[in-house]
Design a protein around this motif. Structure first.
Motif, short mmCIF file in Angstrom:
data_model
loop_
_atom_site.label_atom_id
_atom_site.label_comp_id
_atom_site.label_asym_id
_atom_site.label_seq_id
_atom_site.Cartn_x
_atom_site.Cartn_y
_atom_site.Cartn_z
N VAL A 74 41.14 -32.98 -25.18
CA VAL A 74 39.91 -32.77 -26.36
C VAL A 74 40.02 -33.94 -27.12
CG1 VAL A 74 39.50 -30.48 -26.17
CG2 VAL A 74 40.98 -31.31 -28.22
N VAL A 75 39.24 -35.35 -27.53
CA VAL A 75 39.37 -35.77 -28.16
C VAL A 75 38.66 -35.78 -29.63
CG1 VAL A 75 38.63 -38.40 -28.98
CG2 VAL A 75 39.57 -37.58 -26.57
N VAL A 76 39.20 -35.47 -31.05
CA VAL A 76 38.51 -34.73 -31.80
C VAL A 76 38.13 -35.95 -32.37
CG1 VAL A 76 39.34 -33.50 -34.07
CG2 VAL A 76 40.82 -33.25 -32.49
N HIS A 77 36.47 -35.46 -32.93
CA HIS A 77 35.76 -36.63 -33.33
C HIS A 77 35.65 -36.87 -35.28
CE1 HIS A 77 32.23 -38.13 -35.05
NE2 HIS A 77 32.37 -39.17 -35.07
N GLY A 78 35.74 -37.40 -36.09
CA GLY A 78 35.61 -38.26 -37.37
C GLY A 78 34.86 -38.84 -37.81
N ARG A 79 35.07 -38.78 -39.25
CA ARG A 79 34.75 -40.13 -40.00
C ARG A 79 36.06 -40.76 -41.22
NH1 ARG A 79 28.57 -40.56 -42.38
NH2 ARG A 79 29.48 -38.31 -42.91
N ASP A 80 36.11 -39.66 -41.01
CA ASP A 80 37.86 -39.53 -42.16
C ASP A 80 39.03 -38.88 -41.15
OD1 ASP A 80 39.34 -37.81 -43.41
OD2 ASP A 80 38.44 -39.00 -45.28
N ARG A 81 39.50 -40.57 -41.26
CA ARG A 81 40.63 -40.16 -40.64
C ARG A 81 41.89 -38.96 -40.82
NH1 ARG A 81 43.40 -44.17 -36.86
NH2 ARG A 81 41.22 -45.10 -37.15
N THR A 82 42.27 -39.11 -42.18
CA THR A 82 43.19 -38.03 -42.47
C THR A 82 43.06 -36.66 -42.09
OG1 THR A 82 43.72 -39.24 -44.66
CG2 THR A 82 44.25 -36.56 -44.18
N ASP A 111 31.60 -43.74 -37.68
CA ASP A 111 30.01 -43.46 -37.87
C ASP A 111 29.23 -43.26 -36.85
OD1 ASP A 111 27.88 -42.47 -39.29
OD2 ASP A 111 28.02 -44.01 -40.62
N LEU A 112 28.40 -42.14 -36.32
CA LEU A 112 27.88 -41.74 -35.04
C LEU A 112 25.87 -42.47 -35.64
CD1 LEU A 112 28.83 -39.04 -33.19
CD2 LEU A 112 29.49 -41.35 -32.19
N ALA A 113 26.13 -42.70 -36.62
CA ALA A 113 24.62 -43.00 -37.30
C ALA A 113 24.36 -44.03 -37.20
CB ALA A 113 24.73 -42.67 -39.03
N THR A 114 25.86 -44.89 -36.66
CA THR A 114 25.02 -46.82 -36.33
C THR A 114 25.80 -46.91 -34.76
OG1 THR A 114 27.39 -47.61 -36.75
CG2 THR A 114 25.90 -47.15 -38.92
N ASP A 115 25.35 -47.72 -34.03
CA ASP A 115 25.39 -48.88 -32.49
C ASP A 115 27.76 -49.00 -33.38
OD1 ASP A 115 23.05 -47.51 -32.09
OD2 ASP A 115 22.41 -50.01 -32.23
N ALA A 116 27.66 -49.54 -33.94
CA ALA A 116 28.60 -49.90 -34.02
C ALA A 116 30.14 -48.80 -33.97
CB ALA A 116 28.84 -50.76 -35.00
N GLY A 117 29.39 -47.43 -35.00
CA GLY A 117 30.44 -46.80 -34.84
C GLY A 117 30.46 -45.73 -33.89
N ALA A 118 29.25 -45.84 -32.94
CA ALA A 118 28.91 -44.70 -31.66
C ALA A 118 30.60 -45.72 -30.34
CB ALA A 118 27.87 -45.12 -30.87
#
Length: 264
Positions: free
Chosen positions: A34-42, A64-71
């Motif tokens: 599994v790949v665990v995804h989030g915005r907070d690295r810790t 941040d999936l709300a942006t193309d760069a983050g995705a």
């Protein structure tokens, strides 16, 4: 039951806590990497580390999936150790206090971007590889509000209807490809945050001091035939089944999982 997920790789968006974390843990327990995804690295790294300590295989993807760069960042991290076979679009936001007259168009746009377009971003990035390999699973996590909206948080309900529609449309696009697309429309979920909220509200209403005292009264406001608020694992078990070969003939549908909810 062996769900035959050993050797498969799964990305679960929004899995640094709550339902997403439960789904990631369940998939890992079945043998998927599994790949665990989030915005907070810790927080994200802590979940992945815990999965590994339990004997599972887990990496992380931050963005941040709300942006193309983050995705794009999430995609790059997710495929670093191999292609993704299972995409669970779980990341989303909600606002239970929102009302029609108090929710400006900007809030609707933000809700749609995070809850719908973010899923589209990941589908468009990861689906080509699944099609090329002739096998894959795309699972949207939505809510029963998508087909049973209330006056509150109308923008949230609308995005869940869109997520369900997205799942069916994608299945039509993927016909005969070996890749399936479905949605899970969840009822109440007893995440840690929800537990704190309901306990606080229950104490304020005089329902009692403990969860055992408060839960029956909370369920009575939005009753279901099972008689309790769903635990995250009860949804995670279904997602794990949908992710495996045994669910290969389930496609283009929204599974409503709410304990047999009914109106009083």
């Amino acid at each position: 039951m062996d769900l035959q997920l050993v050797g498969r790789r799964a990305l679960v968006t929004g899995s640094s806590s709550g339902l997403g974390e439960a789904i990631a843990r369940r998939l890992a327990a079945e043998g998927a990497a599994v790949v665990v995804h989030g915005r907070d690295r810790t927080r994200t790294a802590a979940v992945a580390r815990s999965i590994r300590e339990d004997g599972g295989i887990a990496g992380i993807a931050i963005g941040d999936l709300a942006t193309d760069a983050g995705a794009g960042e999430v995609q790059a991290a997710a495929v670093e150790d191999g292609p993704i076979d299972i995409l669970v679009n779980n990341a989303g936001i909600y606002d239970p206090a929102a009302r029609w007259g108090e929710t400006p168009p900007e809030a609707w746009a933000e809700m749609y971007n995070v809850n719908v377009i973010a899923s589209v971003r990941m589908v468009q990035r990861l689906l080509p590889g699944m099609r090329e390999r002739g096998w894959g699973r795309v699972i949207q996590i939505s809510s029963v509000t998508g087909h049973r909206p209330t006056a509150s948080q109308p923008h949230y309900a609308a995005t869940n209807a869109a997520r369900n529609n997205l799942a069916t449309s994608l299945a039509r696009e993927l016909k005969h490809s070996g890749v399936t697309s479905n949605a899970v429309a969840a009822g109440g979920i007893l995440t840690p945050a929800a537990l704190d909220f309901v306990v606080g509200a229950g104490k304020a209403r005089g329902w009692g001091e403990t969860w055992a005292e408060i839960e029956p009264k909370a369920v009575a406001l939005a009753p279901n035939d099972v008689g309790h608020i769903a635990r995250p694992d009860e949804y995670a078990n279904l997602v794990a089944f949908l992710a495996g070969p045994a669910a290969g003939y389930i496609n283009g549908t929204t599974l409503h999982i709410d304990g047999g909810s009914y109106d009083v």
